[in-house]
Design a protein around this motif. Sequence first.
Motif, mmCIF file in Angstrom:
data_model
loop_
_atom_site.group_PDB
_atom_site.id
_atom_site.type_symbol
_atom_site.label_atom_id
_atom_site.label_comp_id
_atom_site.label_asym_id
_atom_site.label_seq_id
_atom_site.Cartn_x
_atom_site.Cartn_y
_atom_site.Cartn_z
ATOM 1 N N ILE A 191 -6.346 4.918 5.428
ATOM 2 C CA ILE A 191 -4.959 4.911 5.899
ATOM 3 C C ILE A 191 -4.065 4.689 4.682
ATOM 4 C CG2 ILE A 191 -3.300 3.828 7.463
ATOM 5 C CD1 ILE A 191 -5.655 2.608 8.983
ATOM 6 N N ILE A 192 -3.047 5.517 4.519
ATOM 7 C CA ILE A 192 -2.125 5.364 3.395
ATOM 8 C C ILE A 192 -0.712 5.197 3.943
ATOM 9 C CG2 ILE A 192 -1.269 6.391 1.255
ATOM 10 C CD1 ILE A 192 -3.906 7.995 1.180
ATOM 11 N N ILE A 193 -0.044 4.141 3.484
ATOM 12 C CA ILE A 193 1.213 3.723 4.094
ATOM 13 C C ILE A 193 2.298 3.562 3.039
ATOM 14 C CG2 ILE A 193 2.327 1.855 5.412
ATOM 15 C CD1 ILE A 193 -0.645 1.109 6.322
ATOM 16 N N GLY A 194 3.485 4.091 3.301
ATOM 17 C CA GLY A 194 4.599 3.877 2.375
ATOM 18 C C GLY A 194 5.906 3.773 3.125
ATOM 19 N N GLY A 233 12.536 9.239 0.415
ATOM 20 C CA GLY A 233 11.173 9.749 0.419
ATOM 21 C C GLY A 233 10.466 9.821 -0.923
ATOM 22 N N SER A 234 11.135 9.464 -2.007
ATOM 23 C CA SER A 234 10.497 9.676 -3.319
ATOM 24 C C SER A 234 9.323 8.729 -3.544
ATOM 25 C CB SER A 234 11.513 9.560 -4.451
ATOM 26 O OG SER A 234 11.889 8.223 -4.681
ATOM 27 N N ASN A 235 9.451 7.490 -3.109
ATOM 28 C CA ASN A 235 8.347 6.538 -3.272
ATOM 29 C C ASN A 235 7.164 6.933 -2.401
ATOM 30 O OD1 ASN A 235 6.864 3.879 -3.231
ATOM 31 N ND2 ASN A 235 7.807 3.822 -1.196
ATOM 32 N N PHE A 268 -1.414 0.734 0.545
ATOM 33 C CA PHE A 268 0.030 0.883 0.769
ATOM 34 C C PHE A 268 0.795 0.758 -0.544
ATOM 35 C CE2 PHE A 268 -0.314 -3.758 1.308
ATOM 36 C CZ PHE A 268 0.854 -4.251 0.725
ATOM 37 N N GLY A 269 2.019 1.241 -0.528
ATOM 38 C CA GLY A 269 2.855 1.214 -1.720
ATOM 39 C C GLY A 269 3.787 0.020 -1.678
ATOM 40 N N LEU A 270 3.683 -0.843 -2.710
ATOM 41 C CA LEU A 270 4.651 -1.931 -2.837
ATOM 42 C C LEU A 270 5.636 -1.460 -3.907
ATOM 43 C CD1 LEU A 270 5.203 -4.820 -1.753
ATOM 44 C CD2 LEU A 270 4.233 -5.655 -3.896
ATOM 45 N N SER A 271 6.709 -0.834 -3.434
ATOM 46 C CA SER A 271 7.566 -0.077 -4.355
ATOM 47 C C SER A 271 8.450 -0.945 -5.224
ATOM 48 C CB SER A 271 8.420 0.911 -3.565
ATOM 49 O OG SER A 271 9.172 0.224 -2.586
ATOM 50 N N GLY A 272 8.658 -2.214 -4.847
ATOM 51 C CA GLY A 272 9.520 -3.029 -5.699
ATOM 52 C C GLY A 272 9.579 -4.479 -5.277
#
Lengths: 459, 459
Positions: B262-265, B270-272, B414-418
């Motif tokens: 599972i991949i989550i963002g 939408g760029s991240n 998952f992406g922790l964008s910041g």
Amino acid sequence: MANKIPTRIYLSEDEMPKHWYNLRADMKEKPELLLHPGTLKPVTSADMEAIFCKEPVKQELDDTTRLIPIPEGIQDFYRAYRPAPLIRAYYLEKDLQTPAEIYYKFEGVNTSGSHKLNSAGPQAYYAKEDGLTSLTTETGAGQWGTAMAMACAFYGLKLTVYMVKISSEQKPYRKALIEAYGANLIPSPSNTTQTGRKILETDPNTTGSLGCAISEAIETAVNTEKCRYVLGSVLNHVLLHQTIIGLEAKVALDKYGIKPDIIIGCAGGGSNLGGLISPFMGEKLAGKLNARFIAVEPASCPSFTRGRYAYDFGDTAKTTPLIRMQTLGSGFIPSANHAGGLRYHGMNSTLSKLYHDGHLEARAETQTEVFDAAVRFMKVEGILPAPESSHAIKVAIDEALECKRTGEKKVILFGLSGVGNFDMTAYMAYNNKTMSDYIPTDEDLQKGFSSIPDIPQNG
Amino acid sequence: MANKIPTRIYLSEDEMPKHWYNLRADMKEKPELLLHPGTLKPVTSADMEAIFCKEPVKQELDDTTRLIPIPEGIQDFYRAYRPAPLIRAYYLEKDLQTPAEIYYKFEGVNTSGSHKLNSAGPQAYYAKEDGLTSLTTETGAGQWGTAMAMACAFYGLKLTVYMVKISSEQKPYRKALIEAYGANLIPSPSNTTQTGRKILETDPNTTGSLGCAISEAIETAVNTEKCRYVLGSVLNHVLLHQTIIGLEAKVALDKYGIKPDIIIGCAGGGSNLGGLISPFMGEKLAGKLNARFIAVEPASCPSFTRGRYAYDFGDTAKTTPLIRMQTLGSGFIPSANHAGGLRYHGMNSTLSKLYHDGHLEARAETQTEVFDAAVRFMKVEGILPAPESSHAIKVAIDEALECKRTGEKKVILFGLSGVGNFDMTAYMAYNNKTMSDYIPTDEDLQKGFSSIPDIPQNG
């Protein structure tokens, strides 16, 4: 094209240090013992355990054990945000056009934003080991309070933070962060302690002071079941925990066969500086490393360069043991305009001894020049440095420019102890050119010195 | 005891990606072309080069080249703060008591505090290559403005940032940081442009809007010698630069033979999200990976879950090309109480197409629940997440708890964008329980939809 020596050197988990290094064990001339202010005799574990946790007290009084194992429960905490990178300052070197190689150990890659977490974790861990349920501490600028709030959330302990009142008002974001981690934040002075109530009676509009916050935190710890007090700098057990900085840096440099010629750190109470230099100083004292060591302090609070080497109290309320250290006197008050931390009147006793014996140099720098260096650094290296850490950047740049003048290819290592994300008011003052560079007059210093106790050892 | 899979996986410089990955090249069903709003014909390079730099325009219009080399001059920029770590969330897994393995790619380890720098660097680099001397852009919350200020300082370009007026007043620290990097920050609307002057004439007390700031930035770019405009999200060339996130994550996972289930963002423009999922989605479309992909958006601005798939303008002033995307209409205004970013009315066209074709799922989450997840995460993982990124945390926790229920040992990425260091007002609202969870009514949405242009393709 990847660099031969990478821009950022990260250790693997296997390479991370498993012991702290107790520099005092390798010093032939040891720092002076702490004295009980009443008896003027060396303090005992029993004296200190009324306030502090057991293992930190043992570490504080131990000047003979070289390597002290880091318990697995603390290594687990360290893995949550370490290893911290050792960074080769390629971009700064290019900008300065220096033949010097510059490296910095960057301790700001965690939410507390500084090296403070390195001792907050161990102190919370030992409290848990002692069967305690809560801790108290104080915070001024807020870095230590944040670090302790994070450590107590991690280990499941309650925390009460006495935050200097004016700071809690001027830094609402620091306050919010500490509270988000679940700590109980009390602006100091408060009506939760005798000390606080007494001060508020005399002066209801006081903005508070670090000295008062310390006294309130200690009073609460002593009067609460299963509770002790924790401190974020100055003491030798804090410096011991911070040796993780220097140990990691040394492993990283050794991997590439690099020997530093100059090692630079900023100094407030000394835990960051001491943590960085300890393993290298140990090699120097053993005749295995030929390096210079430079402490950098603000010109507004010059405990090394203009202080006295004397027994003094650690707090303004004069309740702590007496510490032989470089001091401006516990009554010294740095200029209110001073932007960063590094406002402490004294200095860790081990570093004070090294300075006194000529192993450690020191320089005092003014604010505007420090921020000039910070902005030059951040534009090329991309990291917003804390005002405190920028003192080290200033001297690293000066030394690199000296290499440019002489053509020498020296290796410079400095400590970047934290980031400035919560210090933007200082950067605003710099941007607006409203920053003050006040340097204490001899009269200002004299006032501070008059608060140093008049005891035989100081004669 | 070191972990078999380390807590933090860092790539070496040799392992870092040398190409960006253009997902569109591997999509049989490609996203729709951008249309010129006057002619309703596909936009040309010439149309776009009046506003944007040359190479980004080429990248924007290229849906056939799979791998696009990252120039050495940009790799050099990336080395200043990358690689970003891939972190195994051991502490969160333990806290949740889940059999799932959770990983997150952490993009907050740089002074801009987010992934935005990944596209700011390339865009500044290409401007320099085009022989430009300055750039303009807009910023709302301030992350993109900070990233561009850093990139322009690095490459030696002048930058003018139009910052939404109310944001520049409410976020003085963001403003100070952007200015410390040497950018010229102008609160918008301003009297430096026709657009700004016109708005100020009508409404002198306006607090500004992102749409207006975009218009001012474009107007200034077009009217200045050797100057162009740069944008931080939504467009496909921005998403392309952000694929560095997913590519690094994939190299790190491949090293340990790990395949995500599972991949989550989180998703604003939408760029991240696109940057994280691209290489994995490419594998899925090729039948090589059996994974689910989940976009998480705020319930207050639900362009995926409640929007329409239609041609719409990218800005409120209706000056951009038309983009076929999931949109709430350029006239949609999210609740003023919404704390984080992710306030954009539309969504990157590639992601919109993937959603429309059933390759990408989406969920909308309310603020308080997102902050509950953020605080749970920060207490055990030690990182203060940005409100935006916390949307991804929320769903990652939900999925991990679902694994606990079913006993499945899934791999969640998952992406922790910041980080949230400059978002403490939102955390204060959460601490004080004054946070609003307003969800737009159907009537609110209808008002937004009415601003979507009435053109044949939308029928």
